[in-house]
Design an enzyme around this catalytic site. Sequence first.
Site, PDB file in Angstrom:
ATOM      1  N   GLY A   1      -8.446  -7.413   4.178  1.00 37.35           N
ATOM      2  CA  GLY A   1      -9.292  -7.499   5.361  1.00 37.35           C
ATOM      3  C   GLY A   1      -8.681  -8.190   6.564  1.00 37.35           C
TER       4      GLY A   1
ATOM      5  N   MET B   1      -5.855  -7.363   8.322  1.00 39.43           N
ATOM      6  CA  MET B   1      -5.315  -6.480   9.360  1.00 39.43           C
ATOM      7  C   MET B   1      -6.225  -5.271   9.513  1.00 39.43           C
ATOM      8  SD  MET B   1      -1.251  -6.752   8.862  1.00 39.43           S
ATOM      9  CE  MET B   1      -1.303  -6.271   7.162  1.00 39.43           C
TER      10      MET B   1
ATOM     11  N   ASN C   1      11.430 -37.799  -2.872  1.00 35.59           N
ATOM     12  CA  ASN C   1      10.579 -38.249  -1.761  1.00 35.59           C
ATOM     13  C   ASN C   1      11.410 -39.059  -0.767  1.00 35.59           C
ATOM     14  OD1 ASN C   1       8.554 -37.165  -3.295  1.00 35.59           O
ATOM     15  ND2 ASN C   1       7.765 -39.133  -4.010  1.00 35.59           N
ATOM     16  N   ASP C   2      12.075 -40.082  -1.283  1.00 35.14           N
ATOM     17  CA  ASP C   2      12.911 -40.892  -0.395  1.00 35.14           C
ATOM     18  C   ASP C   2      14.111 -40.110   0.116  1.00 35.14           C
ATOM     19  OD1 ASP C   2      12.127 -43.603   0.257  1.00 35.14           O
ATOM     20  OD2 ASP C   2      11.972 -43.881  -1.917  1.00 35.14           O
TER      21      ASP C   2
ATOM     22  N   GLY D   1      15.268 -38.981  -6.633  1.00 40.31           N
ATOM     23  CA  GLY D   1      13.991 -39.389  -6.048  1.00 40.31           C
ATOM     24  C   GLY D   1      13.843 -38.600  -4.763  1.00 40.31           C
TER      25      GLY D   1
ATOM     26  N   ARG E   1      -3.367   3.168   8.484  1.00 39.47           N
ATOM     27  CA  ARG E   1      -3.684   2.028   7.626  1.00 39.47           C
ATOM     28  C   ARG E   1      -2.585   0.981   7.637  1.00 39.47           C
ATOM     29  NH1 ARG E   1      -4.736   4.556   1.830  1.00 39.47           N
ATOM     30  NH2 ARG E   1      -5.978   2.651   1.608  1.00 39.47           N
TER      31      ARG E   1
ATOM     32  N   TYR F   1      15.801 -31.745 -16.370  1.00 36.36           N
ATOM     33  CA  TYR F   1      14.334 -31.780 -16.452  1.00 36.36           C
ATOM     34  C   TYR F   1      13.727 -32.028 -15.077  1.00 36.36           C
ATOM     35  CZ  TYR F   1      14.686 -36.863 -16.076  1.00 36.36           C
ATOM     36  OH  TYR F   1      14.941 -38.116 -15.624  1.00 36.36           O
TER      37      TYR F   1
ATOM     38  N   SER G   1      18.329 -39.716 -11.677  1.00 33.92           N
ATOM     39  CA  SER G   1      17.064 -39.056 -11.414  1.00 33.92           C
ATOM     40  C   SER G   1      16.930 -38.969  -9.902  1.00 33.92           C
ATOM     41  CB  SER G   1      15.904 -39.857 -12.014  1.00 33.92           C
ATOM     42  OG  SER G   1      14.686 -39.231 -11.684  1.00 33.92           O
TER      43      SER G   1
ATOM     44  N   HIS H   1     -15.515  -8.907   0.862  1.00 34.85           N
ATOM     45  CA  HIS H   1     -14.440  -9.773   1.334  1.00 34.85           C
ATOM     46  C   HIS H   1     -14.545 -11.180   0.757  1.00 34.85           C
ATOM     47  CE1 HIS H   1     -12.751 -12.712   4.145  1.00 34.85           C
ATOM     48  NE2 HIS H   1     -11.713 -11.910   4.056  1.00 34.85           N
TER      49      HIS H   1
ATOM     50  N   ARG I   1      11.474 -47.556 -14.261  1.00 30.27           N
ATOM     51  CA  ARG I   1      12.164 -47.984 -13.049  1.00 30.27           C
ATOM     52  C   ARG I   1      11.885 -49.454 -12.785  1.00 30.27           C
ATOM     53  NH1 ARG I   1      10.396 -45.271  -7.465  1.00 30.27           N
ATOM     54  NH2 ARG I   1       8.533 -46.525  -7.828  1.00 30.27           N
TER      55      ARG I   1
ATOM     56  N   ARG J   1       6.509 -46.345 -12.988  1.00 27.11           N
ATOM     57  CA  ARG J   1       6.657 -47.285 -11.872  1.00 27.11           C
ATOM     58  C   ARG J   1       6.117 -48.642 -12.297  1.00 27.11           C
ATOM     59  NH1 ARG J   1       4.592 -42.365  -9.621  1.00 27.11           N
ATOM     60  NH2 ARG J   1       5.803 -41.618  -7.846  1.00 27.11           N
TER      61      ARG J   1
ATOM     62  N   LYS K   1       0.843  -1.202   0.000  1.00 25.20           N
ATOM     63  CA  LYS K   1       0.000   0.000   0.000  1.00 25.20           C
ATOM     64  C   LYS K   1       0.875   1.247   0.000  1.00 25.20           C
ATOM     65  CE  LYS K   1      -3.749  -0.538   2.447  1.00 25.20           C
ATOM     66  NZ  LYS K   1      -4.342  -0.794   3.767  1.00 25.20           N
TER      67      LYS K   1
ATOM     68  N   GLU L   1      18.487 -41.412  -4.345  1.00 23.19           N
ATOM     69  CA  GLU L   1      17.481 -41.182  -3.302  1.00 23.19           C
ATOM     70  C   GLU L   1      17.955 -41.657  -1.937  1.00 23.19           C
ATOM     71  OE1 GLU L   1      13.976 -43.416  -4.376  1.00 23.19           O
ATOM     72  OE2 GLU L   1      15.182 -44.942  -5.376  1.00 23.19           O
TER      73      GLU L   1
ATOM     74  N   CYS M   1      12.307 -36.768 -10.046  1.00 19.96           N
ATOM     75  CA  CYS M   1      11.002 -37.377 -10.260  1.00 19.96           C
ATOM     76  C   CYS M   1      10.200 -37.501  -8.979  1.00 19.96           C
ATOM     77  CB  CYS M   1      11.161 -38.733 -10.931  1.00 19.96           C
ATOM     78  SG  CYS M   1      12.060 -39.919  -9.925  1.00 19.96           S
TER      79      CYS M   1
ATOM     80  N   ARG N   1      -3.180  -1.464  -6.597  1.00 19.95           N
ATOM     81  CA  ARG N   1      -2.315  -2.649  -6.512  1.00 19.95           C
ATOM     82  C   ARG N   1      -2.712  -3.595  -7.632  1.00 19.95           C
ATOM     83  NH1 ARG N   1      -5.365  -4.644  -1.105  1.00 19.95           N
ATOM     84  NH2 ARG N   1      -7.342  -5.074  -2.093  1.00 19.95           N
TER      85      ARG N   1
END
Length: 924
Positions: free
Chosen positions: A127, A129, A815-816, A813, A118, A898, A811, A480, A657, A601, A48, A792, A878, A362
């Site tokens: 809305g 604050m 997650n693991d 992994g 303000r 990639y 690649s 709002h 895989r 997979r 603002k 991984e 991946c 804004r």
Amino acid sequence: MAKVIKKNTKAAKRKTSASANTPKKFVYFFGNGKADGNRTMKDTLGGKGAGLAEMTNAGLPVPPGFTISTDACNIYYANKAKLPENIETEMVAALRKLEKTAGAQLGSEEKPLLVSVRSGAKFSMPGMMDTILNLGLNDKTVEGLKAWTGNGRFAFDSYRRFIQMFGSVVLEIPKSAFEHEFQSVKHARKAALDTDLDEAALREVVAKYKKVVRDNTRRDFPQDPMEQLRGARNAVFRSWNNARAKEYRRIYDIPDSIGTAVNVQMMVFGNTGDRSGTGVGFTRNPATGAKEFFGEFLINAQGEDVVAGIRTPQPISELERVMPKAYKQLREITTRLERNYKDIQDFEFTIQDETLYMLQTRSGKRTGYAAVVIATDLVKEKLVTPKEALLLVDPEALSQLLAPGFDAKEWKQHETVTRGLPASPGAACGKAVFTADTAVEWTNRGEPVILVRRETVPDDIHGMWVAQGVLTATGGMTSHAAVVGRQMGKPSIVGAGELRIDEHGRSFTVKGKTVKEGDYVAFDGLTGEVKLAKVASQPSEILQVVTGKMKPADSPIYQRFSQLLEWTDKFRRLGVRANADQPDQAELAYAFGARGIGLCRTEHMFFGEGRIPIVQRMILADNEADRRAALNELLPMQRDDFYGVFKAMKGTAVTIRTIDPPLHEFLPKREELMVEIATMEAKGQKGRGLEEKRTLLGRVEQLHEFNPMLGHRGVRLGITYPEITEMQTRAIIEAACRLNKEGLKVVPEIMIPLVGDVRELRDQKAIVERVADEVMKQQGVKIKYLIGTMIEVPRGALTADEVATEAQFFSFGTNDLTQMTFGFSRDDVGKFLRIYQDKKILEKDPFATFDAAGTGQLVAMGVEKGRRARPDLKVGICGEHGGDPSSIHFFHKVGLDYVSCSPYRVPVARLAAAQAALSVKVGD
Ligand code: ADP
Ligand code: MG
Ligand code: MG
């Protein structure tokens, strides 16, 4: 390296010399056509404050004022809720300057200066604050204001507003206490609208409000304007940490540490009579993106009235009729603002006695749908280049466009009971609930809900977030509920005035029908139609085009969507692949623009129709011959799967895989088997059935592991059962050979999971190469294929240089890798993650947003070491993070080739990859 060090020392020097000579500035003035700040200073001034500065510098009619910086807010918090003397002094100096500019003084009884205080953080939080208007009024200055303006009604209207706002925000008196008194005066005077109250009535309101303050705080309403100013300023700082603001920041990933600025600004008045008013608007339609001037205003009112839904505002086109000059000027100014900011603007204005003032501008929050329409329109209008347009669309917005709509046939069959204002498009269907808390509760137990409210208040944010849609009886397109709904991409209808809502009784009536909590409601946020039914959904228009059920030519939104995505391809460096296991998923991913599969997979194929018994036979075999027999049955099935996937990807890279999960995942659960056996025994059953179950249980117990995720899985399976790797390699190479013969050249990438030591990979590689040679000889074709690995296990990353001597690609992994780096089990982290986040031990869920600081080091190291050993090593990722925009920024930066993500995230990833390329350099 030397370069980096030099750069650092330079920067360090600059810093010390700056802080030594010029003391830090905390207060920034704007007025008289000149501002200390500008639009680039959002970090310091908040959105603002930066906007007010920019508009002032552009010569627009902005009431003068000053901005107290976000740094001051952080100091306020660090300093036990007090501002140090130097900032106080700086503020008073700015106030004196403002008084001079305004020709009025705070607390003066002749010419009292009134200000607004303000809030305004770097990111707008509509809305969430607080803001206080008409500050500076007291029992004496209110009379001064009356004498000065000759308008007693206006003076006391301003005073009652001030006491109420100050009372609730600073003194923390419940709003309802004031509301109650206000209604009683209105009632006694038979006034339908606030504007019907005259000066005498408003004097009475003021007297009652002062009593409310005395009763609640055991003190009189503060009369000293400086005390008022400091109190309001500190309350705005405090509002940064109210519950709803925190919740909002959590949802939108806004750091808690950045703080809010405070803007103190000379008041201008929309409540002096019928030639005054206040309003808000957008330069384009924020729901549909259409190029139309859009907004609402109220005559004889102050700011909050429009968004609070107290009186129903008028459409802005009406302003053209009643005050044509001000309207014309507003159009000119806002068009200029849009050109200057090169984006749709959301603005606030006030007209005082026909003179227009701008109070805010804004970039407008918009729906995903509107985001795509606006970005492509702005390019057509030559306001922005495609490159700039890409930066105007939040990647997540694209996933909104893929959300389902109603089944058109079914939708038509139900009666439309009412229509409201179409505030945010999308199909919503669920059970009616009447409070935000109920919405959360019901959603948590798996029930879709529609949040029905008379009007939504900022405190409802948690309920809005989980609901399928939001339906309100009051409020306009800029209320709002509408603003927040659009931003969330939440289907919303507001101002459905025919709904009679009984929030206590948890029901509403419409057209004589009563809807109770739990009854189904459905609505279309694009048309505003509401129905009382459970209506099935159908895929989004874009998905229909992508899956060939609709022609691109018939879908303008699809055309824009794919135009935008084509632009991303020009600018991104990262390739985008998909994680897909089945031919139909692969086709979808390809249609969304994935060029390659980063993770197929193979075990998902084992769960296919009729396959599980064969897989189980393979697992249960206690000798190699039986195991091979079962694998031979699986071979043709796997081959067909691979053939389909290769074909769907039209010759782009496909990474397959080899088997990954622990084998017990394919067998029945131990407890279930035990129960079955016990039941059979109890019934006195005997014979082969029972014997088979007992054998199965024995094998399940053999395979049982305490930590299966760290157990016998991934490459470890291939090493203990080489026949599985053999069969899978054979299936892959045979499928590829067949396609090669048919004229489609495919280059399979065979990926060995969970490698932590190069010798594991070497072992598997030997098998793959031997079988591949055999197959090619048999088939009389030679094809190209690659062998690589997933990184991984942390040790794989740490020894990536060794691993790369055997791997042609990596690649990650993630997650693991995240699981093992943190030592957090993915499946158990839910139990404590929220607490970690509340205690600020973790900001984000590392399984959703990649942990660049920690796990990222393993990725960076893996890439660096791997490429050192093998310069042409292909590297991708991946894990789930492959579809997360902020994670994609990191993967771009560390130089991956990639990212791979689920098919539906492909558009998001393409856009995020382009944005990453446009905003960060590799290696930065
Ligand atoms: P929010 O961030 O919630 O929109 P604002 O600080 O923008 O809060 O204030 C809300 C409204 O109050 C504005 O839209 C405007 O109409 C009114 N307002 C704020 N400051 C002034 C002022 N100096 N003069 C007149 N009206 C003001
Ligand atoms: Mg505002
Ligand atoms: Mg894994």
